[in-house]
Motif scaffolding. Structure first.
Motif, PDB file in Angstrom:
ATOM      1  N   GLN A 113       5.782  -1.623   4.950  1.00 20.61           N
ATOM      2  CA  GLN A 113       4.480  -1.028   5.467  1.00 20.61           C
ATOM      3  C   GLN A 113       3.767  -0.268   4.402  1.00 20.61           C
ATOM      4  O   GLN A 113       4.468   0.563   3.869  1.00 20.61           O
ATOM      5  N   ASN A 123       1.068   2.503   4.212  1.00 21.13           N
ATOM      6  CA  ASN A 123       0.563   3.691   5.497  1.00 21.13           C
ATOM      7  C   ASN A 123      -0.728   4.085   5.242  1.00 21.13           C
ATOM      8  O   ASN A 123      -1.538   4.890   5.923  1.00 21.13           O
ATOM      9  N   ARG A 124      -1.719   3.708   3.839  1.00 21.94           N
ATOM     10  CA  ARG A 124      -2.698   4.106   3.674  1.00 21.94           C
ATOM     11  C   ARG A 124      -3.455   3.078   3.186  1.00 21.94           C
ATOM     12  O   ARG A 124      -2.867   2.126   2.396  1.00 21.94           O
ATOM     13  N   LYS A 172      -3.256  -1.511   4.875  1.00 19.11           N
ATOM     14  CA  LYS A 172      -2.536  -0.518   5.661  1.00 19.11           C
ATOM     15  C   LYS A 172      -1.919  -1.473   6.575  1.00 19.11           C
ATOM     16  O   LYS A 172      -2.697  -2.077   7.355  1.00 19.11           O
TER      17      LYS A 172
END
Length: 185
Positions: free
Chosen positions: A110, A112-113, A117
Motif C-alpha cells: 500500500q 500511504n500518500r 495512495k
C-alpha cells in the motif's frame, strides 16, 4: 460450475494433475503448497467463529515459519502458484486474479500518500518475478510478466512485459507464455 475446489485448482498449477484430498495432503510437505492449503482453508471460515480463529492462529504460525505474509482477507483468484517459499509480503486489501505466479521476495504494498495512495489490483495470468515491488493504487492488466527486481508504481496494461526501477513496459501479445503453466479455466 467446476467440480474442483479452489485448493485442487491451486495444486493443479503445480503438478498439472487433478489430485484427491489424500494426494493434496502428501504434497503439503512442500512449504509453498502447505501454506496455500492453510491459506485456502482459513479463507473458508468467518473470522469471528471458533474455526475462523483457530485456522487464523495456525496460518499465523506458518506465516512466521515460512515467511509468507499473506492474510486470509486478501482476495486471490483460483490457481495461485507460489514458486518458492520465503520473504513474501502482500497487503491484505490487494486483489489478485486467477492463474498468478508470485516468486520469493515479492512485496505488494500500500502507498500511504501521494496520487497513488492505496493498494494494487492485479489481473489474471500475471507472473511476478523474484524481488519485484508493486506499490500503490495501480492496476496491472491480464497476461503481464513482471521481471525480477522491477519496481512497479504505475498502471500496466494487459499483454505487457514490465522491467526496471522505475518500471517501464513493452507490449507483447503472449507475455506470460511458458511462464504460467497448467492454467485452470
Amino acid at each position: 460450475m467446476s467440480q474442483h475446489s479452489t485448493i485442487q485448482k491451486d495444486f493443479y498449477r503445480e503438478s498439472g494433475q487433478w489430485l484427491s484430498q489424500i494426494q493434496i495432503w502428501k504434497k503439503c510437505f512442500s512449504p509453498n503448497l502447505h501454506f496455500i492449503y492453510l491459506f485456502r482453508i482459513t479463507q473458508k471460515h468467518p473470522k469471528n467463529t471458533f474455526l475462523g480463529k483457530f485456522w487464523r492462529l495456525i496460518l499465523r504460525h506458518y506465516q512466521i515459519k515460512y515467511g509468507f505474509q499473506i492474510y486470509p482477507e486478501t482476495q486471490i483468484g483460483e490457481g495461485l502458484y507460489l514458486g518458492h517459499w520465503g520473504a513474501l509480503v502482500v497487503n491484505p486489501k490487494t486483489k489478485i486474479g486467477k492463474n498468478c505466479n508470485i516468486a520469493q521476495g515479492v512485496t505488494i504494498a500500500q502507498a500511504n500518500r501521494g496520487q497513488n495512495k492505496g493498494v494494487p489490483e492485479i489481473g489474471n495470468e500475471v507472473w511476478i518475478g523474484p524481488n519485484a515491488v508493486i506499490v500503490g493504487n495501480i492496476k496491472i492488466g491480464n497476461n503481464v510478466l513482471i521481471a525480477p527486481n522491477a519496481y512497479v508504481h504505475t498502471d500496466i496494461p494487459s499483454n505487457a512485459i514490465v522491467m526496471g526501477n522505475p518500471a517501464t513496459f513493452s507490449l507483447k501479445e503472449n507475455a506470460t507464455s511458458d511462464y504460467i503453466n497448467n492454467k485452470i479455466d
